[in-house]
Design a protein around this motif. Structure first.
Motif, PDB file in Angstrom:
ATOM      1  N   GLY A  65       0.823  -1.215   0.000  1.00  0.00           N
ATOM      2  CA  GLY A  65       0.000   0.000   0.000  1.00  0.00           C
ATOM      3  C   GLY A  65       0.853   1.258   0.000  1.00  0.00           C
ATOM      4  N   GLY A  66       1.907   1.262   0.806  1.00  0.00           N
ATOM      5  CA  GLY A  66       2.810   2.418   0.853  1.00  0.00           C
ATOM      6  C   GLY A  66       3.543   2.631  -0.457  1.00  0.00           C
ATOM      7  N   LEU A  67       4.020   1.539  -1.052  1.00  0.00           N
ATOM      8  CA  LEU A  67       4.695   1.654  -2.356  1.00  0.00           C
ATOM      9  C   LEU A  67       3.741   2.175  -3.427  1.00  0.00           C
ATOM     10  N   SER A  68       2.501   1.719  -3.368  1.00  0.00           N
ATOM     11  CA  SER A  68       1.502   2.180  -4.345  1.00  0.00           C
ATOM     12  C   SER A  68       1.227   3.667  -4.186  1.00  0.00           C
ATOM     13  N   ALA A  69       1.023   4.106  -2.948  1.00  0.00           N
ATOM     14  CA  ALA A  69       0.754   5.529  -2.708  1.00  0.00           C
ATOM     15  C   ALA A  69       1.948   6.385  -3.116  1.00  0.00           C
ATOM     16  N   LEU A  70       3.145   5.939  -2.787  1.00  0.00           N
ATOM     17  CA  LEU A  70       4.355   6.681  -3.163  1.00  0.00           C
ATOM     18  C   LEU A  70       4.499   6.744  -4.686  1.00  0.00           C
ATOM     19  N   THR A  71       4.240   5.637  -5.340  1.00  0.00           N
ATOM     20  CA  THR A  71       4.345   5.595  -6.802  1.00  0.00           C
ATOM     21  C   THR A  71       3.373   6.582  -7.444  1.00  0.00           C
ATOM     22  N   VAL A  72       2.133   6.575  -6.987  1.00  0.00           N
ATOM     23  CA  VAL A  72       1.139   7.491  -7.558  1.00  0.00           C
ATOM     24  C   VAL A  72       1.518   8.937  -7.256  1.00  0.00           C
ATOM     25  N   PHE A  73       2.032   9.188  -6.064  1.00  0.00           N
ATOM     26  CA  PHE A  73       2.470  10.545  -5.726  1.00  0.00           C
ATOM     27  C   PHE A  73       3.549  11.008  -6.711  1.00  0.00           C
ATOM     28  N   ILE A  74       4.479  10.141  -7.022  1.00  0.00           N
ATOM     29  CA  ILE A  74       5.538  10.481  -7.983  1.00  0.00           C
ATOM     30  C   ILE A  74       4.945  10.676  -9.380  1.00  0.00           C
ATOM     31  N   TYR A  83       3.750   6.183 -18.105  1.00  0.00           N
ATOM     32  CA  TYR A  83       3.742   4.993 -18.954  1.00  0.00           C
ATOM     33  C   TYR A  83       5.150   4.457 -19.207  1.00  0.00           C
ATOM     34  N   TYR A  84       6.182   5.239 -18.916  1.00  0.00           N
ATOM     35  CA  TYR A  84       7.542   4.703 -19.009  1.00  0.00           C
ATOM     36  C   TYR A  84       7.811   3.682 -17.908  1.00  0.00           C
ATOM     37  N   ALA A  85       7.022   3.731 -16.843  1.00  0.00           N
ATOM     38  CA  ALA A  85       7.194   2.818 -15.712  1.00  0.00           C
ATOM     39  C   ALA A  85       6.170   1.678 -15.772  1.00  0.00           C
ATOM     40  N   TRP A  86       5.771   1.285 -16.950  1.00  0.00           N
ATOM     41  CA  TRP A  86       4.756   0.247 -17.102  1.00  0.00           C
ATOM     42  C   TRP A  86       5.170  -1.054 -16.416  1.00  0.00           C
ATOM     43  N   ALA A  87       6.441  -1.397 -16.418  1.00  0.00           N
ATOM     44  CA  ALA A  87       6.892  -2.647 -15.786  1.00  0.00           C
ATOM     45  C   ALA A  87       6.691  -2.583 -14.269  1.00  0.00           C
ATOM     46  N   TRP A  88       6.919  -1.409 -13.669  1.00  0.00           N
ATOM     47  CA  TRP A  88       6.687  -1.244 -12.236  1.00  0.00           C
ATOM     48  C   TRP A  88       5.195  -1.379 -11.930  1.00  0.00           C
ATOM     49  N   ASP A  89       4.340  -0.882 -12.822  1.00  0.00           N
ATOM     50  CA  ASP A  89       2.901  -1.040 -12.645  1.00  0.00           C
ATOM     51  C   ASP A  89       2.515  -2.525 -12.684  1.00  0.00           C
ATOM     52  N   VAL A  90       3.169  -3.289 -13.537  1.00  0.00           N
ATOM     53  CA  VAL A  90       2.932  -4.735 -13.596  1.00  0.00           C
ATOM     54  C   VAL A  90       3.332  -5.378 -12.269  1.00  0.00           C
ATOM     55  N   VAL A  91       4.494  -4.983 -11.737  1.00  0.00           N
ATOM     56  CA  VAL A  91       4.954  -5.517 -10.451  1.00  0.00           C
ATOM     57  C   VAL A  91       3.947  -5.189  -9.354  1.00  0.00           C
ATOM     58  N   LEU A  92       3.490  -3.948  -9.291  1.00  0.00           N
ATOM     59  CA  LEU A  92       2.513  -3.573  -8.264  1.00  0.00           C
ATOM     60  C   LEU A  92       1.201  -4.344  -8.440  1.00  0.00           C
ATOM     61  N   SER A  93       0.793  -4.563  -9.663  1.00  0.00           N
ATOM     62  CA  SER A  93      -0.414  -5.343  -9.918  1.00  0.00           C
ATOM     63  C   SER A  93      -0.263  -6.759  -9.376  1.00  0.00           C
ATOM     64  N   ILE A  94       0.892  -7.359  -9.599  1.00  0.00           N
ATOM     65  CA  ILE A  94       1.159  -8.713  -9.090  1.00  0.00           C
ATOM     66  C   ILE A  94       1.205  -8.716  -7.564  1.00  0.00           C
ATOM     67  N   LEU A  95       1.817  -7.697  -6.968  1.00  0.00           N
ATOM     68  CA  LEU A  95       1.857  -7.613  -5.508  1.00  0.00           C
ATOM     69  C   LEU A  95       0.451  -7.501  -4.929  1.00  0.00           C
ATOM     70  N   TRP A  96      -0.436  -6.750  -5.604  1.00  0.00           N
ATOM     71  CA  TRP A  96      -1.814  -6.646  -5.121  1.00  0.00           C
ATOM     72  C   TRP A  96      -2.557  -7.967  -5.279  1.00  0.00           C
ATOM     73  N   ILE A  97      -2.228  -8.742  -6.313  1.00  0.00           N
ATOM     74  CA  ILE A  97      -2.815 -10.080  -6.454  1.00  0.00           C
ATOM     75  C   ILE A  97      -2.440 -10.926  -5.240  1.00  0.00           C
ATOM     76  N   VAL A  98      -1.179 -10.856  -4.839  1.00  0.00           N
ATOM     77  CA  VAL A  98      -0.703 -11.618  -3.682  1.00  0.00           C
ATOM     78  C   VAL A  98      -1.418 -11.157  -2.409  1.00  0.00           C
ATOM     79  N   VAL A  99      -1.507  -9.847  -2.213  1.00  0.00           N
ATOM     80  CA  VAL A  99      -2.173  -9.323  -1.013  1.00  0.00           C
ATOM     81  C   VAL A  99      -3.633  -9.768  -0.988  1.00  0.00           C
ATOM     82  N   PHE A 100      -4.328  -9.655  -2.122  1.00  0.00           N
ATOM     83  CA  PHE A 100      -5.720 -10.090  -2.161  1.00  0.00           C
ATOM     84  C   PHE A 100      -5.824 -11.588  -1.904  1.00  0.00           C
ATOM     85  N   GLY A 101      -4.923 -12.362  -2.466  1.00  0.00           N
ATOM     86  CA  GLY A 101      -4.931 -13.811  -2.236  1.00  0.00           C
ATOM     87  C   GLY A 101      -4.788 -14.153  -0.759  1.00  0.00           C
TER      88      GLY A 101
END
Length: 161
Positions: A65-74, A83-101
């Motif tokens: 959650g903190g990484l997500s908020a910091l990322t959006v703030f940036i 959109y240059y950080a699309w790979a980081w968005d993929v990583v955060l998406s996967i991390l949220w899948i894990v948290v939801f799981g």
């Protein structure tokens, strides 16, 4: 600074519509991340007050959650093209899948029986899912825009020769 009839949005990939979409998406991501941080933070604070170590699952959720908020703030800085950080968005998406799981399995099938803590954690698990979808949308859009811009630059370069 700009030619006649040219706005700042004509220089932004996706134009005004793309800017508006990203602004709304990032605002929702920021709000959802802060909600999750607050919900999990309640239990971590309770553990701290009782001189107990925080459960690693809760610490992991807080970190994501903190990484997500910091990322959006940036991303909200105008000079950052998210959109240059699309790979980081993929990583955060996967991390949220894990948290939801993790938390979906722990709490979604649980009967709260009036327990406010379990009710809060069930809501937190649903917010985890919302975050996962928001970051998936961001990753998909970012990937599309990145490769679209890259193809346009390569095409322009090749046409110049």
């Amino acid at each position: 600074m700009f030619g006649r009839g040219q706005s700042n949005f004509s220089r932004i990939p996706g134009g005004f519509g793309g800017w508006l979409f990203r602004t709304i998406l990032h605002s929702l991501q920021f709000i959802a991340a802060l909600v999750v941080v607050g919900m999990y933070g309640v239990d971590l604070n309770n553990a701290r007050q009782h001189n107990l170590a925080g459960d690693p699952k809760w610490v992991f959720a807080e970190t994501v959650g903190g990484l997500s908020a910091l990322t959006v703030f940036i991303y909200m800085f105008p000079c950052i093209r998210s959109y240059y950080a699309w790979a980081w968005d993929v990583v955060l998406s996967i991390l949220w899948i894990v948290v939801f799981g993790i938390f979906g399995r722990l709490f979604l099938s649980e009967d709260p029986e009036g327990n406010a803590g379990i009710e809060r954690m069930k809501r937190a698990a649903w917010f985890d899912l919302v975050n996962m979808f928001l970051w998936f949308i961001s990753a998909t859009y970012g990937t599309f825009m990145f490769f679209r811009q890259r193809r346009a630059k390569v095409s322009t370069y090749m046409d110049g020769e």
